[in-house]
Each structure stands twice: as C-alpha cells, then as structure tokens.
Design an enzyme around this catalytic site. Structure first.
Site, PDB file in Angstrom:
ATOM      1  N   GLN A  81       0.815  -1.210   0.000  1.00  0.00           N
ATOM      2  CA  GLN A  81       0.000   0.000   0.000  1.00  0.00           C
ATOM      3  C   GLN A  81       0.854   1.269   0.000  1.00  0.00           C
ATOM      4  O   GLN A  81       2.061   1.230   0.237  1.00  0.00           O
ATOM      5  CB  GLN A  81      -0.920   0.004   1.222  1.00  0.00           C
ATOM      6  CG  GLN A  81      -1.957  -1.107   1.181  1.00  0.00           C
ATOM      7  CD  GLN A  81      -3.054  -0.913   2.198  1.00  0.00           C
ATOM      8  OE1 GLN A  81      -3.099  -1.581   3.211  1.00  0.00           O
ATOM      9  NE2 GLN A  81      -3.947   0.017   1.927  1.00  0.00           N
ATOM     10  N   HIS A  82       0.205   2.375  -0.287  1.00  0.00           N
ATOM     11  CA  HIS A  82       0.716   3.734  -0.064  1.00  0.00           C
ATOM     12  C   HIS A  82       1.738   4.226  -1.083  1.00  0.00           C
ATOM     13  O   HIS A  82       2.112   5.394  -1.054  1.00  0.00           O
ATOM     14  CB  HIS A  82       1.337   3.886   1.329  1.00  0.00           C
ATOM     15  CG  HIS A  82       0.544   3.285   2.442  1.00  0.00           C
ATOM     16  ND1 HIS A  82      -0.785   3.569   2.640  1.00  0.00           N
ATOM     17  CD2 HIS A  82       0.906   2.417   3.419  1.00  0.00           C
ATOM     18  CE1 HIS A  82      -1.214   2.898   3.700  1.00  0.00           C
ATOM     19  NE2 HIS A  82      -0.215   2.191   4.182  1.00  0.00           N
ATOM     20  N   ASP A 239      -2.768  -5.219   0.666  1.00  0.00           N
ATOM     21  CA  ASP A 239      -2.293  -6.550   1.048  1.00  0.00           C
ATOM     22  C   ASP A 239      -2.965  -7.082   2.309  1.00  0.00           C
ATOM     23  O   ASP A 239      -3.326  -8.258   2.381  1.00  0.00           O
ATOM     24  CB  ASP A 239      -0.772  -6.574   1.173  1.00  0.00           C
ATOM     25  CG  ASP A 239      -0.204  -5.436   2.012  1.00  0.00           C
ATOM     26  OD1 ASP A 239      -0.974  -4.660   2.614  1.00  0.00           O
ATOM     27  OD2 ASP A 239       1.043  -5.329   2.064  1.00  0.00           O
TER      28      ASP A 239
END
Length: 491
Positions: A81-82, A239
C-alpha cells in the site's frame, strides 16, 4: 473447470497463485523485486520492475499448469500500500515510485495537518510519511517539474492493472491508505486532494474490491496465450485486506493477528472506526459495506530473528525457542527475566514514534540467550497488547481471531500471545497463501460466484486460550515495559 488468478505486488517479490473453482491450489510462482535506497530515508522502486516481475510470474504459472491456465476465468490484484506512482498524460512513469517505507516526508505530514484543520476527521487517519499524500507534497516542493507533469497518481497494484487493461482504476481498501479518500463515504475528498495541489481528475476511478474493475486487454491476453478471451479483473485490495479475505475475515468482529516481520491486529467492522491520535489505521475493507481497523507493531518476528543472530543461535530459531520454553517453565526464572522494550525500528501503534528505541532492563550475570529471547517474545506480545487496547478503545476489538504469519508456527509464542493479550487465537491448518490467495477469491466473486461460497474460513490446526493464572505476572511486567518507554521519552 475454471481457474482464477491472484497476483500480489509485494515489496520484495511479486507472488501469483492459480486456484481452481473449489479454491484448490493449482500452481504458484514468484519473481523477486529490489528496493532502491539512493539517499537516507528514501525507499523507491521502478514501476516497470513490477510489470516485468508480473510477466515472469505469469509465464511460470502458465508453464506449470497449461490446461488450467487456458480455463482462466478471473484475475484479482493485491499489493503493497501507499506507494506514489506518478504518470504523465501518456501513462509513462515520471520517476521511481516512493514506497510505503520511505521516510522523507515528515515535514510534509505536519504541513498537511496544519493546512486542513479537520484533516484527521476527513481521512479517519493521522498523517505519516508512509502514506501517499505527504509524498506528493514532497514532490511538489522538491521536484516541481515532475509534479507539474503528473496527470495520474496510482498505487502499485493499480499500475499493474493499468498495464494489464489500459484502465486507471483503484478500489476502496488501498485508496483509503492514500489519505485522500473520505473513508466513511468511500469516495475521493476534494479538500484532502487540494491540500496536496491535486484534483479528482488525477485520481483513478474507484470500485469495490469484489467488483469488476476492467478486463484484460486484447494485447496482453494474446501475450498470455488467452487470445479472444474477455477476462475480468476484480478491484482487489491492499495486502492486509486481501489477506483478510483469504482467511475468511469478512464479517464484523472477524479478525487476525499476523506475526510476520511486523505484527498486525486487524478487525473487520460494519461501520467506520477512527482513533487517529492513537495511530489506529482506519480503512475500507475490500468488500462493500465493510471497513476495518488495523494496528501495527513494527517489530515482531524480526525481533526474534535479531536476538537469535546476536546470541549466536543463527538459523536455529527452533532450538532457541525450545530453550526459551524450558526457561519459562520455571516460574522463578520467568519472574526475574529481563524486560524488553521492543522498538527496534521505532513504533507505530500506539506511539507513532519513529525515534523510539529498544532496550533491556533488569539484566543479571546469570541471564543467558534463552532469558534474552524470552524477554523479546514477551516484549513483542506486550506491544501487540498495546495494539489491541487501541482497537478496544475504538470499539473495534475482534470477537474471533486467527493467528497467521511465520511466527504462528511457534506454539509457545502463540500461547504467550494469548496470555498477554487475552485473545483466544486459532491457527489455521492450511498453508499460508496470503494476499495473493485473497486476491484470487475477490476475482472469483467478480466473476459471479457468491461471496458466501467463496469467503469460507479455513480449518483450524490449533487453538490457544488465555491462561488467567498468567495474567498478574504478565500485567506487572507489561507495566514495567511501558514505564521504560515513558522514561526514555523524558530522557
């Protein structure tokens, strides 16, 4: 018989699994990735490497199970992520992706909080360098020529979707980790975007994780030996959300404790929960009408590997654990073991303190490797108890909890975690397939299979209930650990 593909764009590798209509594992493959660290605090990857690794993993799957591959009915995507992946108007990456573990944007985090007075209310989360929004503020400040050309910002798995389909699409769980999504209303927030100099036109369309987001392009289908096939790609998920789908954590109260490099406690909710001042991650789930609360202890199984290395145990972690169990079976020795503050790489929940450090207290000459290792296992358990306390205070404590990750293989540690947290922990008997398996499940739902048929819970190998007799001693030692942190902060 149809098959379904799940792909997880991780940090160290791309993993892919091919499962059958009964969710049996047909084949799995992976391809490695590398992280670039050109400067202190920086962590980057070339988006092209994700696509190259994905192609490699797909080739291996197709070669391993050619007849099942020909029956592919859906694709699901998961990913780290991110990460900030910046594309120009032609869809070309403008610079390497700034990853989730990049720490350069601390100043920009403070600027965002100052610029939008109700930032945490809108985003349901506080700002952290790992999230996407402060990264874009950093780019605007330090690489203005790149920022000026940015036509689209994608997360890692969504860049792979773009390469697979030609479509700019994301989904709710991953998008919630950008700090630009109104988590409660599951839509982009114009005020949060404007704080970074962006508009919704630079954001992908968002769908639910179990919805069809796009279809495999004709060109890629032909490259993958699937000529003339219209194969749907599910929205997918971040995830952790995909891992939850993979173990059937889909209803309010379902949760898991993951004991990997870091430690995670994840709980599904039927409404948004928020406690940003205590570093609760409040995101949408990968399924419609559900959210999740997540807390993170940065050092978990990695702390065990660290103590094994410095005490000379090396790769014999199982041998060290056996010595720890013998040590802890003697109440007097356990009561006088060192206390460990487990912040080897800073801490996230509940402190949001990248400068927190680790320490032992109460060391004596008769303490050997097993005493130090016991203190490490216990310290990690106390850190996860702090994580659970945040979820309790947010009204999001799990009512059922699976234990997953590499650390779940230790029955002794599982019991210690149950005793320290008060959680009853169930360890699945199935192999650890993780986020890629959850992504494949989301693909099945997008292809028309009912969620209730897909998202079943795994069989349980072992269960661990809290031992109430252990609570007084563990409570006293946990209080000592917390006092160590407070003393260190004052110092």
């Amino acid at each position: 018989m149809t098959s379904h593909l799940g792909i997880d764009i991780g940090t160290s590798s791309v993993k892919a699994v091919l499962i059958g209509s009964r969710q049996n594992l047909i084949a799995e493959s992976s391809a490695p990735l590398e992280v670039d660290r050109p400067r202190p605090l920086w962590s980057e990857q070339d988006p092209e490497s994700w696509w190259t690794a994905t192609q490699s993993a797909i080739s291996a799957l197709a070669a391993a199970a050619p007849s099942e591959w020909d029956e592919l009915a859906s694709i699901g995507l998961s990913g780290q992520q991110h990460g900030a992946t910046l594309l120009d108007a032609a869809g070309k990456a403008l610079r390497p992706c700034i990853l989730w573990n990049d720490g350069r944007s601390g100043a920009e985090c403070r600027e965002l909080l100052d610029s939008v007075t109700d930032f945490t209310t809108r985003a349901c989360n506080t700002t952290m360098p790992g999230f996407t929004a402060p990264k874009l503020l950093w780019v605007a400040k330090h690489e203005p020529e790149v920022f000026a050309k940015t036509a689209m910002v994608l997360l890692p798995k969504d860049y792979v979707r773009f390469r697979m389909s030609g479509e700019y699409v994301s989904e709710m769980s991953d998008s919630a980790g950008t700090l630009w999504l109104n988590v409660a209303e599951r839509r982009w927030d114009a005020t949060l975007l404007a704080a970074c100099g962006l508009t919704e036109a630079q954001m992908p369309r968002v769908v639910e994780g179990s919805q069809v987001s796009a279809c495999l392009s004709a060109q890629v289908a032909a490259e993958w030996g699937l000529v003339g096939r219209k194969i749907p790609i599910a929205g997918g998920g971040g995830d952790n959300a995909c891992s939850a789908v993979g173990i059937g954590a889909t209803r309010a109260g379902d949760g898991f404790l993951s004991l990997g490099t870091s430690g995670v406690i994840f709980t599904v909710t039927d409404h948004p929960v928020a406690l940003p001042e205590r570093t609760l991650h409040a995101f949408c789930h990968a399924l419609p009408g559900r959210w999740h609360g997540m807390t993170v202890a940065l050092s978990a199984a990695s702390a065990l590997s660290w103590i094994a290395g410095i005490t000379g145990a090396g790769g014999d972690i199982q041998g060290l654990l056996a010595r720890v169990e013998r040590f802890a079976s003697e109440p007097e020795r356990r009561a006088h073991a060192p206390v460990f503050l487990p912040y080897l790489t800073g801490e996230r929940t509940p402190h949001n303190d990248p400068h927190a450090t680790a320490a032992f207290a109460g060391l004596c000459a008769d303490h050997g490797p097993e005493a130090l290792a016991y203190a490490v296992l216990e310290g990690v358990a106390f850190a996860l108890r702090d994580c659970l306390d945040v979820l309790v205070d947010a009204g999001a404590a799990p009512t059922s909890c699976l234990m997953v990750g590499g650390g779940s293989r230790s029955s002794y540690w599982a019991q210690l975690l149950a005793d320290a947290t008060g959680l009853a922990l169930d360890v699945p008997s199935s192999a650890e397939l993780g986020a890629a398996f959850g992504a494949a499940r989301l693909g099945m739902i997008a292809a028309g299979v009912r969620e209730q048929e897909v998202c079943v819970k795994p069989a349980i190998r072992a269960s661990f209930s809290p031992d109430r007799a252990a609570a007084p001693l563990l409570g006293e030692r946990a209080a000592r650990m917390r006092a160590m942190y407070r003393s260190d902060r004052r110092g």
